[in-house]
Design a protein around this motif. Structure first.
Motif, PDB file in Angstrom:
ATOM      1  N   SER A 189       0.847  -1.196   0.000  1.00 52.82           N
ATOM      2  CA  SER A 189       0.000   0.000   0.000  1.00 52.82           C
ATOM      3  C   SER A 189       0.875   1.236   0.000  1.00 52.82           C
ATOM      4  CB  SER A 189      -0.900   0.041   1.234  1.00 52.82           C
ATOM      5  OG  SER A 189      -0.174   0.423   2.381  1.00 52.82           O
ATOM      6  N   ASP A 226       0.094   4.849   5.154  1.00 51.51           N
ATOM      7  CA  ASP A 226      -1.111   5.361   5.817  1.00 51.51           C
ATOM      8  C   ASP A 226      -2.432   4.859   5.256  1.00 51.51           C
ATOM      9  OD1 ASP A 226      -0.026   6.663   7.917  1.00 51.51           O
ATOM     10  OD2 ASP A 226       0.117   8.605   6.919  1.00 51.51           O
ATOM     11  N   THR A 228      -2.871  -1.725  10.182  1.00 50.13           N
ATOM     12  CA  THR A 228      -4.140  -1.991  10.863  1.00 50.13           C
ATOM     13  C   THR A 228      -4.777  -3.265  10.309  1.00 50.13           C
ATOM     14  OG1 THR A 228      -4.395   0.396  10.974  1.00 50.13           O
ATOM     15  CG2 THR A 228      -6.308  -0.907  11.577  1.00 50.13           C
ATOM     16  N   ARG A 254       2.681  -3.671  17.118  1.00 51.65           N
ATOM     17  CA  ARG A 254       3.707  -2.779  16.579  1.00 51.65           C
ATOM     18  C   ARG A 254       5.050  -3.055  17.254  1.00 51.65           C
ATOM     19  NH1 ARG A 254       0.801   2.322  14.865  1.00 51.65           N
ATOM     20  NH2 ARG A 254       0.269   1.645  12.777  1.00 51.65           N
TER      21      ARG A 254
END
Ligand code: G4P
Length: 531
Positions: free
Chosen positions: A19, A22, A27, A52
């Motif tokens: 991606s 952000d 997530t 994380r």
């Protein structure tokens, strides 16, 4: 061939998640782990922090030294499947490693921010997937925020990325009006009652759209009417689902959802696991290597340098392509032409890194590398000698001329820069007729310049000055018999060679590439080098 072995391999799914920064990759990954029952999310913040933390532990040593080039691998179980997620580093960490990670995956999940559509980094990574022809699945995220029109999003993906799409589910509104997703196969509206942000959510509700009364109650008249219209339009206009086309990377199944609030995440996971494939056969110089039929084989797709500064330790990441790995087994390192033992094989399981005693085709292991492996190397069972086809070299987009501050340290400088290049963090080019006197360094992500400077100083005690060059495009010359000197270029074009002696052209802008192709009939330029 033992059926246990075959079962273990066939239940594996290895994919990369790509991606633009952000868009929600982290997530979504965390939600996958959550559905896989690997992390216990007491609350979203804590859960997120835990996940994380786990990932960053792996990178801490590098971070302390200002180097962060890691892409991590996570393994978890869901519904009887053993899933390997390859994370592709983004932000400033974006580097050639990000591309190489895609070489180790059998499919890719592309996360897109519903408010932003296709962004530059997604485009670049998608191109690499396209070249490999691996299946790409699209998750359009953040539908709980105001998003672009769903049809426009689909259109953009098709046009920008040049791939057909097939929406598997469809969002019901967006932003504050987001009510869930419609699952096209079952005809159900899928939502949650009392969704709690970041947790596994409230009760999942599934209501058939055909049940007018119940669906009206669930989403209201306006949303229902809009949905009915949109589905009608979609049924008429969109590509039908075609597994063959998906397998070839020509059709991308599209899912809408909201990773943060869990909408559409499990539908995605379930469908994705049905539609993606178990470890794919790989091409070698001895033909196609079947993951189940052949004994152990693997290839190195990433080398992580100097985990421990005191010893020049490196970790070589390998994708197992066939058979089974067992701790302590002897294997054959084809490029090194000798038998080796894979030392301290490690794997990351959701939230910790541990030593593995067995792993199967589809899995990724990291092994201690005393400096013998290079990117693209093949490892086989003793007795086998085949080489997998190499990992391409990807076009760097930033270039600098490198000068030494203290020219007396020539030897250390050359040694250091060559080693760092060998690990694949940077690419070195020489100007025609200059040899190692004038070195041009090319990188995919600008952070690599800092990494180079830092590592040369810390590990080789060599200071350098980097002078940024205006070039942004590099092209390998496909026509082997063409003398670069005879190419009629543009005024901004520069002729260089890579370490293997391949001739290349550097350009400041893409317009010049077209111009050069026009001026030199028959000239073929490539963005990747296949050797
Ligand atoms: P990345 O790995 O692709 O870079 O994205 P990441 O998951 O870190 O998400 C980036 C930001 O977007 C985070 O917010 C995250 O909470 C948010 N986000 C992810 N998915 C969704 C979604 O479905 N809906 C909404 N509304 N937001 C989403 P942040 O404020 O930057 O970080 P944090 O403080 O929440 O950790």
């Amino acid at each position: 061939m033992g059926s246990d072995l075959s079962n273990e391999i066939m239940r594996r799914r290895t994919f990369a998640i790509i991606s633009h920064p952000d868009a929600g990759k982290t997530t979504l990954t965390e939600k996958f782990l959550l559905y896989g029952g690997q992390i216990n999310l007491a609350g979203s913040v804590k859960g997120k922090a835990t996940a994380r933390h786990a990932v960053s532990d792996w990178m801490d040593i590098e971070k302390e030294r200002g180097i962060s080039v890691t892409s991590s691998v996570l393994q978890f179980e869901y519904d009887g499947k053993c899933i390997n997620i390859l994370d592709t580093p983004g932000h400033q960490d974006f580097s050639e490693d990000t591309y190489r990670t895609l070489m180790a995956a059998d499919s890719a999940v592309m996360v897109i921010d519903g408010a932003k559509g296709v962004e530059p980094q997604t485009r670049k990574l998608f191109k690499v997937c396209g070249r490999r022809g691996i299946p790409v699945f699209t998750f359009i995220n953040k539908m709980d925020r105001e998003a672009l029109d769903s049809f426009d999003l689909i259109d953009e993906i098709e046009k920008e990325l040049g791939i057909a799409t097939c929406p598997v589910n469809w969002p019901i509104g967006s932003g504050k009006d987001f009510k869930g997703v419609y699952d096209r196969e079952s005809g159900n509206i899928v939502g949650f009652s009392g969704t709690e942000k970041g947790t596994k959510g409230g009760e999942e509700i599934r209501i058939p759209l055909s049940d007018e009364e119940a669906s009206l109650k669930a989403i209201g008249e306006e949303a229902r009417e809009k949905l009915v219209n949109e589905i009608e339009l979609l049924d008429g206009a969109s590509e039908p689902f075609d597994q063959e086309m998906v397998n070839k990377g020509k059709l991308s199944p599209v899912f809408f959802g909201s990773a943060l609030t869990n909408f559409g995440v499990e539908i995605f996971l379930q469908n994705f696991l049905k539609m993606t494939m178990s470890p794919l056969p790989r091409v070698s110089d001895a033909g196609v290597i079947d993951p189940v039929e052949r004994g152990f084989s693997a290839f190195v797709f990433k080398i992580q340098a100097n985990m421990n500064k005191a010893h020049r330790d490196r970790i070589a990441f390998m994708r197992i392509c066939s058979g089974k790995f067992e701790a302590g087994m002897d294997v054959y390192h084809v490029q090194g032409e000798k038998e080796v033992r894979l030392i301290q094989p490690q794997q990351m399981m959701a939230d910790d890194r541990h030593v593995v005693d067995k792993a199967y085709a589809g899995d990724i292991i990291g092994v201690f590398d005393p400096g013998i492996y290079s990117i693209g190397d093949s490892i086989c069972a003793p007795g086998d000698r085949f080489k997998f086809s190499g990992i391409p070299t990807f076009a760097p987009e930033h270039f600098s001329r490198v000068r030494q501050v203290d020219t007396m340290k020539r030897k250390q400088f050359v040694k250091g820069i060559m080693q760092i290049a060998e690990e694949g963090a940077i690419q070195i080019f020489q100007e025609e007729n200059y040899g190692m006197e004038e070195i041009i360094v090319g990188v995919v992500g600008v952070l690599q310049f800092e990494v180079l400077q830092y590592r040369l100083k810390n590990e080789y005690n060599v200071e350098i000055i980097l002078e940024r060059l205006p070039y942004e495009h590099i092209r390998w010359i496909r026509n082997r018999d063409t003398d670069p000197a005879t190419i009629t270029g543009t005024s901004d074009m520069k002729r260089v060679r890579d370490l293997k002696g391949n001739p290349l052209l550097l350009f400041v802008n893409s317009w010049s590439i077209g111009m050069t192709l026009e001026r030199n009939e028959g000239l073929e330029l490539d963005e990747f080098s296949e050797n």
